[in-house]
Motif scaffolding. Structure first.
Motif, PDB file in Angstrom:
ATOM      1  N   VAL A 105       0.826  -1.204   0.000  1.00 50.63           N
ATOM      2  CA  VAL A 105       0.000   0.000   0.000  1.00 50.63           C
ATOM      3  C   VAL A 105       0.860   1.254   0.000  1.00 50.63           C
ATOM      4  O   VAL A 105       0.357   2.357  -0.158  1.00 50.63           O
ATOM      5  N   TYR A 106       2.166   1.094   0.165  1.00 49.53           N
ATOM      6  CA  TYR A 106       3.098   2.218   0.148  1.00 49.53           C
ATOM      7  C   TYR A 106       4.433   1.702  -0.369  1.00 49.53           C
ATOM      8  O   TYR A 106       5.128   0.946   0.302  1.00 49.53           O
ATOM      9  N   GLY A 107       4.756   2.104  -1.587  1.00 46.77           N
ATOM     10  CA  GLY A 107       6.030   1.684  -2.150  1.00 46.77           C
ATOM     11  C   GLY A 107       6.013   0.242  -2.628  1.00 46.77           C
ATOM     12  O   GLY A 107       4.965  -0.398  -2.707  1.00 46.77           O
ATOM     13  N   CYS A 108       7.184  -0.249  -2.958  1.00 52.47           N
ATOM     14  CA  CYS A 108       7.362  -1.627  -3.412  1.00 52.47           C
ATOM     15  C   CYS A 108       8.869  -1.893  -3.419  1.00 52.47           C
ATOM     16  O   CYS A 108       9.630  -1.053  -3.872  1.00 52.47           O
ATOM     17  N   ASP A 109       9.278  -3.007  -2.924  1.00 50.73           N
ATOM     18  CA  ASP A 109      10.703  -3.347  -2.891  1.00 50.73           C
ATOM     19  C   ASP A 109      11.003  -4.651  -3.621  1.00 50.73           C
ATOM     20  O   ASP A 109      12.056  -5.246  -3.415  1.00 50.73           O
ATOM     21  N   ILE A 110      10.109  -5.093  -4.478  1.00 47.76           N
ATOM     22  CA  ILE A 110      10.271  -6.402  -5.117  1.00 47.76           C
ATOM     23  C   ILE A 110      11.569  -6.482  -5.912  1.00 47.76           C
ATOM     24  O   ILE A 110      12.288  -7.474  -5.839  1.00 47.76           O
ATOM     25  N   CYS A 111      11.917  -5.421  -6.647  1.00 55.03           N
ATOM     26  CA  CYS A 111      13.163  -5.475  -7.431  1.00 55.03           C
ATOM     27  C   CYS A 111      14.379  -5.549  -6.514  1.00 55.03           C
ATOM     28  O   CYS A 111      15.374  -6.205  -6.837  1.00 55.03           O
ATOM     29  N   GLN A 112      14.313  -4.898  -5.369  1.00 56.59           N
ATOM     30  CA  GLN A 112      15.430  -4.946  -4.428  1.00 56.59           C
ATOM     31  C   GLN A 112      15.497  -6.296  -3.720  1.00 56.59           C
ATOM     32  O   GLN A 112      16.586  -6.812  -3.460  1.00 56.59           O
ATOM     33  N   LEU A 113      14.344  -6.857  -3.406  1.00 59.02           N
ATOM     34  CA  LEU A 113      14.329  -8.176  -2.759  1.00 59.02           C
ATOM     35  C   LEU A 113      14.900  -9.255  -3.681  1.00 59.02           C
ATOM     36  O   LEU A 113      15.479 -10.231  -3.212  1.00 59.02           O
ATOM     37  N   ALA A 114      14.746  -9.076  -4.993  1.00 55.20           N
ATOM     38  CA  ALA A 114      15.242 -10.062  -5.958  1.00 55.20           C
ATOM     39  C   ALA A 114      16.739  -9.936  -6.230  1.00 55.20           C
ATOM     40  O   ALA A 114      17.373 -10.896  -6.675  1.00 55.20           O
ATOM     41  N   CYS A 115      17.321  -8.785  -5.951  1.00 50.70           N
ATOM     42  CA  CYS A 115      18.724  -8.525  -6.290  1.00 50.70           C
ATOM     43  C   CYS A 115      19.670  -9.403  -5.465  1.00 50.70           C
ATOM     44  O   CYS A 115      19.639  -9.375  -4.237  1.00 50.70           O
TER      45      CYS A 115
END
Length: 163
Positions: free
Chosen positions: A95-105
């Motif tokens: 509901v605020y932001g997204c870190d999926i690309c960082q979690l995958a790195c």
């Protein structure tokens, strides 16, 4: 400057800290005697961040990777001030932001991220789903959540319920 390189997710990636970094600067009248050698891009053939993005917001255009903010869940949940979000947007529970690309790195795996969420704060964050404007103001005060309005929070929560 030797801090790192720009990854496919368009974020600064430090070899030691991954992309969980914020850049600061020190302004001084003193001359700098030492300059670091720029670090080469170490992403290689890795596309984990690109493939992990639920909205295909990381695009390859004219020989470079770039972030298409219109497709990015982080941009839309924080910066987009419209009454509604794009119907095709997948928020994946955020509901605020997204870190999926960082979690995958892979450079973020095993990095000592210092984030302490007390049980009281976790309870407050979970209450965002059903809070009123006054409660939101209290919860968001002094935090990054204060960047969005209560109406944006409601919009984001409702968008997650739909999709």
């Amino acid at each position: 400057s030797g801090l790192g390189w720009i990854g496919r997710n368009t974020l600064l990636v430090s070899g030691n800290l991954g992309s969980w970094v914020n850049i600061g600067e020190i302004v001084t009248p003193m001359a700098a005697d030492v300059y670091d050698t720029p670090l080469p891009n170490r992403c290689g053939d890795c596309r984990r961040c690109v493939d992990a993005c639920p909205n295909n917001a990381i695009e390859f255009v004219d020989g470079y990777y770039r972030l298409n903010a219109v497709r990015c869940a982080a941009y839309n949940t924080i910066e987009n001030r419209s009454e509604s979000l794009p119907s095709s947007l997948r928020l994946s529970g955020y509901v605020y932001g997204c870190d999926i690309c960082q979690l995958a790195c892979p450079f973020n795996q095993g990095v000592p991220v210092r984030m302490e969420v007390t049980p009281q704060r976790m309870e407050q964050l979970q209450s965002l789903q059903s809070c009123d404007a006054e409660q939101f103001s209290s919860i968001s005060q002094g935090s990054a959540f204060s960047r969005i309005s209560f109406q944006q929070l409601r919009r984001n929560v409702n968008a997650n319920k739909k999709g």
